[in-house]
Design a protein around this motif. Sequence first.
Motif, short mmCIF file in Angstrom:
data_model
loop_
_atom_site.label_atom_id
_atom_site.label_comp_id
_atom_site.label_asym_id
_atom_site.label_seq_id
_atom_site.Cartn_x
_atom_site.Cartn_y
_atom_site.Cartn_z
N ARG A 62 0.94 -1.31 0.13
CA ARG A 62 0.01 -0.01 0.02
C ARG A 62 0.77 1.28 -0.10
O ARG A 62 1.99 1.28 0.59
N TYR A 63 0.51 2.07 -0.79
CA TYR A 63 1.10 3.51 -0.69
C TYR A 63 1.03 4.22 0.59
O TYR A 63 -0.06 4.02 1.24
N ARG A 64 2.01 4.85 1.20
CA ARG A 64 2.05 5.60 2.39
C ARG A 64 1.20 6.73 2.08
O ARG A 64 1.07 7.28 1.05
N LEU B 21 5.83 -0.23 -10.01
CA LEU B 21 7.17 -0.80 -10.43
C LEU B 21 7.57 -2.20 -9.92
O LEU B 21 8.31 -2.91 -10.65
N ASP B 22 6.46 -2.83 -9.35
CA ASP B 22 6.81 -4.34 -9.06
C ASP B 22 5.82 -5.07 -10.16
O ASP B 22 4.66 -5.25 -10.17
N ILE B 23 6.72 -5.48 -11.30
CA ILE B 23 6.12 -6.03 -12.51
C ILE B 23 5.55 -7.32 -12.14
O ILE B 23 4.28 -7.63 -12.83
N GLY C 160 -1.73 -6.00 -7.52
CA GLY C 160 -1.51 -5.01 -7.23
C GLY C 160 -1.87 -3.96 -8.03
O GLY C 160 -2.25 -2.94 -7.82
N LEU C 161 -1.17 -4.13 -9.23
CA LEU C 161 -1.58 -3.32 -10.37
C LEU C 161 -2.88 -3.29 -10.73
O LEU C 161 -3.37 -2.23 -10.93
#
Length: 271
Positions: A156-158, A185-187, A192-193
């Motif tokens: 999760r984004y901060r 960034l996590d291909i 998540g994408l």
Amino acid sequence: MTHPAFRFGPALLFCPADRPDRFAKAAERADAVILDLEDAVADDAKHSARVALLTTTIDPERVIVRVNPASSPHLDDDLAMLAQTPYRTVMLAKCEGTADLVGLADYEVIALCETARGVLAAGEIADLPNVSALMWGAEDLVASLGGSSSRFDDGRYRDVARHARSQVRLATAANGIAAIDAVHLDIGDVDGLRAEVDDAAALGFAATACIHPSQVAIVREGYRPEPERLEWARAVLDAAAASEAGVFAFRGVMVDAPVLRQAEAIIRRAG
């Protein structure tokens, strides 16, 4: 104020500008390709990357060129090169205010708000007449804060990254221009994408940037409305056209102007 219309589809794929062998393939796989003269190209390769842009031409209607920041020593050379090409859509890296766009009046600009200054200036940047979209970026933002990570361990984004994303989205909506969501960034993190793309589409983002061709299909799928939602949107707009009332009931739910605008957004995404 009239801004240039954002004409690209939802999946924008980054490609290093010093890899001309990849230009055409990237353009074929995505809705538009972002030829990157900034982070993807080392300082000692900037010149060869500009030469590649001059000598390898692909459809300019499907190309965005990311140039170096106004604060860097490279932007003037980037623009001198661009003047000799058919490319007229520029993504300005690390845009921090309206002064950074001096010299870009002849281009359609996508401003990348990825520093603390840039996020805080998003409203003023979005107001400029040649700006068609803003994009935000998490990693350079956190670096500008002196931080080390934009996400929690669970992906999760901060909160500060989420705030920047919201700030950019609000600035674009207030000025009637498009918003582009940041890269994932996590291909390998497909789930998540997919979750981020679904959220971006629900919030009215126009596109999501990709760093790998495998992400393109996921982005396109996320922005494509489900058939039942598309059918509802068309039906409710038809009902509104036939109704003389400002507010009316449709399939057991009250419909007013904001609901109709949401239906129109679904139709646009389908198109």
